[in-house]
Design a protein around this motif. Structure first.
Motif, PDB file in Angstrom:
ATOM      1  N   ILE A 286      12.028  32.379  -8.118  1.00  0.00           N
ATOM      2  CA  ILE A 286      12.120  33.920  -8.901  1.00  0.00           C
ATOM      3  C   ILE A 286      12.446  35.035  -7.754  1.00  0.00           C
ATOM      4  N   TYR A 287      13.608  35.727  -8.414  1.00  0.00           N
ATOM      5  CA  TYR A 287      14.018  37.036  -7.840  1.00  0.00           C
ATOM      6  C   TYR A 287      13.422  38.145  -8.521  1.00  0.00           C
ATOM      7  N   ALA A 288      12.667  38.941  -8.066  1.00  0.00           N
ATOM      8  CA  ALA A 288      12.021  39.984  -8.556  1.00  0.00           C
ATOM      9  C   ALA A 288      11.972  41.306  -7.830  1.00  0.00           C
ATOM     10  N   ASN A 289      11.730  42.427  -8.194  1.00  0.00           N
ATOM     11  CA  ASN A 289      11.881  43.710  -7.394  1.00  0.00           C
ATOM     12  C   ASN A 289      10.689  44.608  -7.398  1.00  0.00           C
ATOM     13  N   LEU A 290      10.379  45.343  -6.454  1.00  0.00           N
ATOM     14  CA  LEU A 290       9.406  46.222  -6.439  1.00  0.00           C
ATOM     15  C   LEU A 290       9.437  47.432  -7.507  1.00  0.00           C
ATOM     16  N   PHE A 291      10.866  47.758  -7.743  1.00  0.00           N
ATOM     17  CA  PHE A 291      11.259  48.769  -8.728  1.00  0.00           C
ATOM     18  C   PHE A 291      11.902  48.175  -9.585  1.00  0.00           C
ATOM     19  N   ALA A 292      11.510  48.303 -11.059  1.00  0.00           N
ATOM     20  CA  ALA A 292      12.255  47.646 -12.086  1.00  0.00           C
ATOM     21  C   ALA A 292      13.659  48.669 -12.518  1.00  0.00           C
ATOM     22  N   TRP A 293      13.622  49.712 -11.646  1.00  0.00           N
ATOM     23  CA  TRP A 293      14.889  50.599 -11.960  1.00  0.00           C
ATOM     24  C   TRP A 293      15.453  51.326 -10.643  1.00  0.00           C
ATOM     25  N   ASP A 294      16.744  51.320 -10.588  1.00  0.00           N
ATOM     26  CA  ASP A 294      17.317  52.070  -9.666  1.00  0.00           C
ATOM     27  C   ASP A 294      17.506  53.456 -10.303  1.00  0.00           C
TER      28      ASP A 294
END
Length: 249
Positions: A125-133
């Motif tokens: 799974i590729y995820a991010n701390l922030f769902a937006w830049d």
């Protein structure tokens, strides 16, 4: 994954849109991971968490934070579907496999992690701390009311992902500055805390801890140099050793 779609939609519908300056709305589409079948059948489940995207899902030139909240003439469900389509396009098959052609150091590390753990790239799974830049940069420089809402909603989304995907290992390759505080609040606010062994912390380099039923690591962003490469290697070595130990137990 109807339940996942519904959870994402519920969280997005809770966006406090009045905290944003909509005259300066340069947010892209919301980033929402959608696991492939390969993830659910993988014996070892790994999530690699970055910081934020750089212009995610902007192909339609319509995405804004207002639209993500379902206030831009499209339903939140369709916003979620758009993000799913973009996520899956990111891992399209070329022939019979996913090929890494990205110049992103993050994605290069993602594919290396998959390769050295013997996993199909679609099995992670590729995820991010922030769902937006914001305008292809970090949202940290936005006004406090805006940034706090982005951070809070992003943490809700990431927490929902961790609960549903139940990874065995989570690697936060999201940089050092400011990341640790966000990670601590993620697990304190949504999972009842975390545990760090005294010998599992190398300040500014590597942090290993247990949380949400997973073994977690925080390293610098994969583009970081100056002694960080060895700790990226250590994470792979530790996961491999843990998997081997579990297999022989």
């Amino acid at each position: 994954m109807d339940a996942l779609k519904q959870e994402y939609a519920r969280i997005l519908q809770g966006l406090q849109i009045d905290r944003f300056n909509l005259d300066e709305d340069k947010y892209p589409g919301v980033f929402l991971p959608d696991p492939f079948d390969e993830y659910w059948t993988a014996k070892t489940k790994v999530m690699l968490v970055g910081r934020e995207t750089a212009g995610w899902n902007t192909d339609n030139n319509k995405n804004t934070i207002k639209r993500a909240a379902g206030l831009g003439g499209v339903s939140v469900s369709e916003v979620v579907n758009e993000s799913f389509r973009r996520f899956r396009k990111h891992f399209e098959l070329k022939g019979d496999k996913v090929v890494d052609t990205s110049r992103s150091r993050f994605m290069q590390y993602y594919f290396r992690l998959a390769r050295e753990l013997g996993l199909d790239p679609r099995a992670m799974i590729y995820a991010n701390l922030f769902a937006w830049d914001y305008d292809k940069k970090s949202p940290r420089n936005r006004p406090a009311s805006e940034f706090n809402e982005i951070a809070s909603t992003s943490q809700q989304l990431l927490a929902a992902q961790i609960r549903r995907f139940k990874p065995d290992f989570i690697v936060f390759a999201s940089g050092i500055k400011g990341a640790d505080g966000l990670i601590r609040s993620l697990f304190n606010d949504h999972f009842g805390g975390y545990q760090t062994a005294k010998d599992k912390l190398v300040p500014g380099k590597l942090w290993e801890f247990e949380a949400a039923g997973a073994t977690c690591y925080r390293i610098a962003h994969p583009r970081a140099e100056y002694g960080h490469a060895e700790f990226r290697d250590k994470v792979i070595e530790r996961i491999r050793a843990s998997v081997a130990s579990s297999a022989s137990a």
